[in-house]
Design a protein around this motif. Sequence first.
Motif, mmCIF file in Angstrom:
data_model
loop_
_atom_site.group_PDB
_atom_site.id
_atom_site.type_symbol
_atom_site.label_atom_id
_atom_site.label_comp_id
_atom_site.label_asym_id
_atom_site.label_seq_id
_atom_site.Cartn_x
_atom_site.Cartn_y
_atom_site.Cartn_z
ATOM 1 N N GLY A 167 -10.087 9.554 -8.973
ATOM 2 C CA GLY A 167 -9.928 10.398 -10.161
ATOM 3 C C GLY A 167 -9.235 11.718 -9.884
ATOM 4 O O GLY A 167 -9.250 12.611 -10.737
ATOM 5 N N SER A 168 -8.602 11.861 -8.733
ATOM 6 C CA SER A 168 -7.908 13.123 -8.437
ATOM 7 C C SER A 168 -6.662 13.293 -9.293
ATOM 8 O O SER A 168 -6.236 14.413 -9.579
ATOM 9 N N LEU A 169 -6.055 12.154 -9.699
ATOM 10 C CA LEU A 169 -4.929 12.148 -10.626
ATOM 11 C C LEU A 169 -5.229 11.133 -11.723
ATOM 12 O O LEU A 169 -5.705 10.040 -11.434
ATOM 13 N N THR A 170 -4.944 11.498 -12.964
ATOM 14 C CA THR A 170 -5.297 10.600 -14.057
ATOM 15 C C THR A 170 -4.130 10.339 -15.006
ATOM 16 O O THR A 170 -4.335 9.811 -16.089
ATOM 17 N N ALA A 171 -2.942 10.705 -14.646
ATOM 18 C CA ALA A 171 -1.785 10.476 -15.513
ATOM 19 C C ALA A 171 -0.725 9.687 -14.781
ATOM 20 O O ALA A 171 -0.685 9.650 -13.571
ATOM 21 N N ILE A 223 0.869 -1.178 0.000
ATOM 22 C CA ILE A 223 0.000 0.000 0.000
ATOM 23 C C ILE A 223 0.899 1.220 0.000
ATOM 24 O O ILE A 223 1.645 1.462 0.957
ATOM 25 N N THR A 224 0.852 1.968 -1.078
ATOM 26 C CA THR A 224 1.666 3.172 -1.164
ATOM 27 C C THR A 224 0.749 4.391 -1.255
ATOM 28 O O THR A 224 -0.428 4.319 -0.878
ATOM 29 N N SER A 225 1.253 5.503 -1.709
ATOM 30 C CA SER A 225 0.524 6.770 -1.648
ATOM 31 C C SER A 225 0.772 7.580 -2.909
ATOM 32 O O SER A 225 1.874 7.549 -3.472
ATOM 33 N N GLU A 226 -0.247 8.289 -3.344
ATOM 34 C CA GLU A 226 -0.088 9.144 -4.513
ATOM 35 C C GLU A 226 0.898 10.284 -4.274
ATOM 36 O O GLU A 226 1.302 10.963 -5.216
ATOM 37 N N SER A 227 1.332 10.459 -3.031
ATOM 38 C CA SER A 227 2.343 11.488 -2.746
ATOM 39 C C SER A 227 3.671 11.169 -3.419
ATOM 40 O O SER A 227 4.513 12.051 -3.568
ATOM 41 N N TRP A 228 3.863 9.908 -3.859
ATOM 42 C CA TRP A 228 5.132 9.585 -4.523
ATOM 43 C C TRP A 228 5.216 10.228 -5.907
ATOM 44 O O TRP A 228 6.302 10.426 -6.433
ATOM 45 N N ALA A 239 -14.030 16.206 -1.945
ATOM 46 C CA ALA A 239 -15.200 16.692 -2.682
ATOM 47 C C ALA A 239 -14.800 17.696 -3.756
ATOM 48 O O ALA A 239 -15.453 17.807 -4.799
ATOM 49 N N LYS A 240 -13.717 18.423 -3.521
ATOM 50 C CA LYS A 240 -13.248 19.422 -4.469
ATOM 51 C C LYS A 240 -12.263 18.860 -5.495
ATOM 52 O O LYS A 240 -12.213 19.321 -6.634
ATOM 53 N N SER A 241 -11.485 17.855 -5.096
ATOM 54 C CA SER A 241 -10.367 17.411 -5.938
ATOM 55 C C SER A 241 -10.611 16.120 -6.699
ATOM 56 O O SER A 241 -9.863 15.809 -7.630
ATOM 57 N N CYS A 242 -11.621 15.350 -6.319
ATOM 58 C CA CYS A 242 -11.830 14.036 -6.917
ATOM 59 C C CYS A 242 -12.998 14.031 -7.900
ATOM 60 O O CYS A 242 -14.032 14.651 -7.647
#
Length: 250
Positions: A246-250, A147-152, A207-210
């Motif tokens: 869906g906060s990041l899609t690339a 389990i990692t994190s999108e912070s990477w 709610a704002k970012s996803c």
Amino acid sequence: MEPLFSLRGKNALVTGAGRGMGLGVARALARQGARVAINDFYQDRADAAAEQLRSEGFDVIGVAADITDPAQLKQMVTAVNQAFGSVDIFVANAGVPTGGMGYGKFLESDPAQWQQFLDLNLNALLHAAQAVMPGMLERAWGRFICITSESWRAGVPMGIAAYAASKAGAVGFIRQLAAETGRQGVTVNGLSLGTMNNWEGSEKIAAKSCMVPRAGSPEDVGAGVAYLASTEASWVTGQIYPLNGGSLTA
């Protein structure tokens, strides 16, 4: 014929599973039929989580260990092997030191603060792989999931540079380890989490970012891990799956 994504007959070990996302992972694997060992730093928390899942009808044990201590980690794996006969699925979920995240500007931080994240999110992963992989390779079947994190892969102004760096290191290790084990029936993957509902204010931010306007839950994480742990995911390895609404899609 077994239903899709069945884990009946498989044995799993999940670190940091006494509560939160880790408990969601343990429950999901147990629901799919696996026997599950719940690890936590604290024995009482591991035992309470195990008792909770046993009350739901699942085959679960609690195993306490500080996974940043290689000797304790090895002893834990040995104990689970003795109890279950094997560790077929290993989930590295523990990611935040017992003292908490310790938010703050990197240039004002102390190197001792960095080390606790490197020990937990990178070094413990290396030691865990050496402890569980030989058995998986011998049986020609295994699932090693981090389990990692999108912070990477996305910079955020939250003061979590050391945490993000340790998760980035884990991502690199996952890909290299997968290259060594895929031909022998063992897959290695990561599940990269976005904004989760385990901290105050997360729902408002999500709610704002996803694109799906909510924070992620333990059930979301558990479902993702259950898929990666399944036989149906045998052609998936060396991948980092985003779980971020869906906060990041690339």
